[in-house]
Design an enzyme around this catalytic site. Structure first.
Site, PDB file in Angstrom:
ATOM      1  CD  GLU A  77      19.681 -39.223  20.946  1.00 40.36           C
ATOM      2  OE1 GLU A  77      20.260 -39.512  22.141  1.00 40.36           O
ATOM      3  OE2 GLU A  77      19.227 -38.319  20.416  1.00 40.36           O
ATOM      4  CG  ASP A 117      21.593 -31.394  12.679  1.00 39.30           C
ATOM      5  OD1 ASP A 117      21.270 -32.107  13.308  1.00 39.30           O
ATOM      6  OD2 ASP A 117      21.260 -30.477  12.133  1.00 39.30           O
ATOM      7  CG  ASN A 159      24.195 -32.570  19.359  1.00 39.90           C
ATOM      8  OD1 ASN A 159      24.502 -32.500  17.981  1.00 39.90           O
ATOM      9  ND2 ASN A 159      23.336 -33.295  19.469  1.00 39.90           N
ATOM     10  CG  ASP A 212      19.653 -44.467  21.482  1.00 34.21           C
ATOM     11  OD1 ASP A 212      20.548 -45.414  21.666  1.00 34.21           O
ATOM     12  OD2 ASP A 212      18.903 -44.208  22.258  1.00 34.21           O
ATOM     13  CB  ILE A 213      23.992 -42.136  18.269  1.00 36.47           C
ATOM     14  CG1 ILE A 213      23.746 -42.273  16.953  1.00 36.47           C
ATOM     15  CG2 ILE A 213      25.477 -42.002  18.642  1.00 36.47           C
ATOM     16  CD1 ILE A 213      23.742 -41.201  16.168  1.00 36.47           C
TER      17      ILE A 213
END
Length: 314
Positions: free
Chosen positions: A222, A196, A187, A179-180
């Site tokens: 994510e 997104d 965000n 994941d990030i």
């Protein structure tokens, strides 16, 4: 011939779907109906030819086997199949639908012999549009709407399939979950629309580093997962390192400026001690957890053996 017989013949000839009378040897004994050239080709010239005369060998053999199976089982059978006009020798090319067509075949044994042979009546209904719609609906049910890659449902189905192959044949299998790092900051600082965009572009960039057989999916939020068929641990670790570095080098441009990201990766490989894919998923997720606690932007492999130290790849 009586008026009733004339009416019956007119009704059969006017049937919207083509009706084939096919013998056990594969001969076209009669062809009736199916005159709408929007949906069907004119196959009237096929009468007295055989399947082997007009179709490629593999398709002729398939039709012949279905005829014989129907006669053997002596019951109505319903099946779907594809056939293009180009597959049938002699069909007129200036009329009839183009491209690959899909049909529903309803095959029923006939009670009487045709020229000394057992035979079936085969009604072919054009279901091409329905088949296309079913394909689109299936694709939608298996695709993540935002990124265009596999969704969680499809990814787990693929993982299950390849895990079954591992259990049966011993084919190597690796799983990667990543994941990030600090995605919430993206965000918060750039807005959810930009977030997104990052997820979409990341998915496309990951594809540039993968083999055609690798299966990338969005696991949620994510978080992504990558099923690696026929892949040993060393190759999975090498790919993880390449993927991590590639993602780190990407620049994502948005209305409020640009952003860069890093990813943390957990890896597991299938083991004979695994009971199901849950064991594989749990170890990959544990590897991701360890990568996060090791400072992020790194790779951790969680072995199957209890108490073994995880493999590290910075």
């Amino acid at each position: 011939m009586s008026d009733a017989q004339d009416l019956l013949l007119d009704m059969i000839a006017a049937l919207p779907d083509p009706v084939f009378i096919l013998t056990e040897s594969g001969r076209y004994a009669a062809i009736l109906g199916g005159h709408d050239r929007q949906y069907y080709h004119d196959g009237s010239h096929l009468v007295d030819f055989t399947l082997q005369d007009v179709l490629p060998g593999d398709k002729a053999n398939w039709f012949l086997q279905e005829i014989r199976t129907t006669l053997q089982q002596n019951r109505l059978r319903i099946l779907e199949y594809s056939l293009a006009g180009r597959d049938v020798d002699g069909l007129p090319t200036d009329s009839g639908p183009a491209g690959e067509l899909w049909f529903e075949g309803r095959i029923q044994p006939l009670p009487n012999l045709i020229n000394g042979e057992r035979a079936v009546v085969w009604v072919a209904s054009n279901i091409t549009e329905r088949h296309k719609l079913q394909g689109k609906l299936q694709a939608l049910s298996e695709t993540d709407e935002l990124t265009g890659i596999c969704n969680r449902r499809k990814l787990l189905a693929e993982l299950t399939q390849h895990f079954n192959q591992f259990q049966r044949y011993g084919t190597p299998l690796a799983l990667m979950i990543f994941d990030i790092d600090y995605f919430k900051r993206i965000n918060d600082e750039h807005g959810h629309l930009f977030g997104d965009q990052v997820l979409y572009e990341l998915a496309q960039q990951c594809h540039t580093q993968l083999r055609s057989a690798d299966i990338l999916g969005r696991f949620g939020g994510e978080e992504f997962a990558l099923v690696l068929p026929n892949t040993e641990l060393e190759s999975a670790l090498t790919l993880a390192q390449r993927l991590r570095q590639h993602c780190q080098q990407q620049v994502f441009n948005g209305p409020k400026g640009c952003a860069q990201i890093t990813i943390s990766i957990g890896i597991s490989t299938a083991s004979t001690s695994d009971g199901n894919i849950t064991d594989l998923l749990r170890r990959a997720d544990d590897g991701l957890y360890r990568a996060k606690h090791a400072g992020r932007n790194c790779v951790r492999h969680r072995p199957c053996e209890t108490g073994s130290a995880p493999t590290m790849l910075l």
